[in-house]
Scaffold this active site. Structure first.
Site, short mmCIF file in Angstrom:
data_model
loop_
_atom_site.label_atom_id
_atom_site.label_comp_id
_atom_site.label_asym_id
_atom_site.label_seq_id
_atom_site.Cartn_x
_atom_site.Cartn_y
_atom_site.Cartn_z
N LYS A 54 -14.07 8.47 -58.75
CA LYS A 54 -14.21 7.29 -57.88
C LYS A 54 -13.28 6.17 -58.35
O LYS A 54 -12.58 5.54 -57.55
CB LYS A 54 -15.66 6.80 -57.88
CG LYS A 54 -16.58 7.67 -57.05
CD LYS A 54 -18.05 7.39 -57.29
CE LYS A 54 -18.90 8.40 -56.52
NZ LYS A 54 -20.31 8.38 -56.88
N GLN A 98 -24.62 4.93 -59.98
CA GLN A 98 -24.55 6.38 -59.92
C GLN A 98 -25.95 6.98 -60.16
O GLN A 98 -26.61 6.66 -61.14
CB GLN A 98 -23.56 6.90 -60.99
CG GLN A 98 -23.32 8.38 -60.96
CD GLN A 98 -22.60 8.86 -59.70
OE1 GLN A 98 -21.66 8.24 -59.24
NE2 GLN A 98 -23.10 9.94 -59.12
N ASP A 121 -23.27 2.49 -50.92
CA ASP A 121 -23.89 3.81 -50.80
C ASP A 121 -24.83 3.87 -49.59
O ASP A 121 -25.24 4.96 -49.17
CB ASP A 121 -24.71 4.11 -52.06
CG ASP A 121 -24.09 5.22 -52.90
OD1 ASP A 121 -23.22 5.95 -52.36
OD2 ASP A 121 -24.47 5.37 -54.07
#
Ligand code: NDP
Length: 300
Positions: A54, A98, A121
């Protein structure tokens, strides 16, 4: 019939190119550099790979990448303190924590402490609610990537029968909401679904997000249907040499590709689209935060 292969790797490269163009415009016209902060708690090897990837791709499209790597035993108070700091940092437009988090941390509490406007997200309860009520939201990256590929392949999805196998909060449920938003007739199947093969056989669109290697065989697929395989399963592959592994999806690719009209491979299908959509969401978040027009084609 041999299915058209939907090339997620090439599609993701096109999305990244679009993101890079918009980042260039934001810098040149407004002096703004979109910034993405990724927070990793602990040493989970798969998470470390994702976070590295990422960060690398964020920099490649011209955005600012900030990584916070915290010890496995980081307290909830410290993690929430960091998120608060990022929420208030004007140079950060997207925040991603994460998952999975170590067990002593409350995942819902942590995710819901991210500012919804920076929740790239799309897991914050406000964004879930906005998506569920058909309002503008941050859309979870994996389902967004699946929808982009479906839209490009079909144009309109209106009236199509879609079956989503899996009801997780990160893939199955938001995928179903997105398909409903496209006016599909949507069925969500799960581990208690009766006669799953018959349910899947009705579908013009099958999205498999189960986490069971090659679970969906070709004889469950309606001829000509589009199959989107979200699954990522690592299996031993002694045929490739000692200790070697391979990635397979949740559908049995060879038998499904003989029946389907179109199919995403694993690897090279949905997987690459997920990070591309994270970058797209960060640009979208940056434009919204600055009251600027959102780039076309990077969100729904
Ligand atoms: P979860 O484990 O959270 O959810 C799996 C779902 O599958 C559950 O709803 C479960 O039903 C259902 N299920 C399990 N067994 C069966 C069965 N035999 N028949 C029907 N349904 C079943 O998984 P995720 O949604 O997080 O992930 C799904 C897959 O997608 C995984 O392989 C994961 O690695 C992959 N993934 C890929 C991403 C990408 O970028 N490509 C991103 C995220 C995930 P129930 O609710 O009843 O238990």
């Amino acid at each position: 019939m041999t299915a058209t292969v939907i090339d997620g790797k090439a599609f993701a490269a096109r999305v990244r190119d679009k993101v890079a163009v918009h980042v260039g415009r934001l810098k040149a016209d407004h002096g703004i550099t979109p910034g993405l902060a990724v927070v990793l708690v602990g040493e989970d090897p798969a998470s470390q790979v994702y976070v590295r990837s990422k960060g690398k791709q964020t920099v490649e499209v011209g955005m600012k990448s900030v990584e916070h790597r915290l010890d496995e035993d980081t307290s909830e108070v410290d993690l929430l303190g960091l998120i608060d700091q990022l929420n208030n940092d004007p140079e950060i437009h997207g925040i991603l924590v994460q998952l999975p988090l170590p067990r002593h941390l409350d995942e819902d509490l942590v995710i819901n402490s991210i500012s919804p406007a920076k929740d790239v997200d799309g897991f914050h309860i406000s964004n879930v609610g906005l998506l569920g009520t058909g309002q503008k939201s941050m859309v979870p990256c994996t389902p967004l990537g699946c929808l982009m590929m479906l839209r490009e392949h079909h144009g309109s999805l209106s009236g199509m029968d879609a079956v989503v196998i899996g009801r997780s909060n990160i893939v199955g449920k938001p995928m179903a909401q997105l398909l409903l938003g496209e006016s599909c007739t949507v069925t969500i199947a799960h581990s208690r679904t009766k006669d799953l093969p018959d349910v899947v056989r009705r579908a013009d669109i099958v999205v498999a997000a189960v986490g069971r290697p090659e679970m969906v065989p070709g004889d469950w697929i309606k001829p000509g249907a589009t199959v989107i395989d979200v699954g990522i399963n690592r299996l031993d592959a002694p045929e490739k040499g000692e200790g070697k592994t391979k990635l397979v999806g949740d559908v049995d690719y060879d038998s499904c590709a003989k029946v389907a009209g179109a199919i995403t491979p694993v690897p090279g299908g949905v997987g690459p689209m997920t990070i591309a959509c994270l970058l797209a969401n960060t640009v979208t978040a940056c434009c919204r935060a600055n009251g600027l027009e959102e780039p076309e084609g990077l969100t729904v």
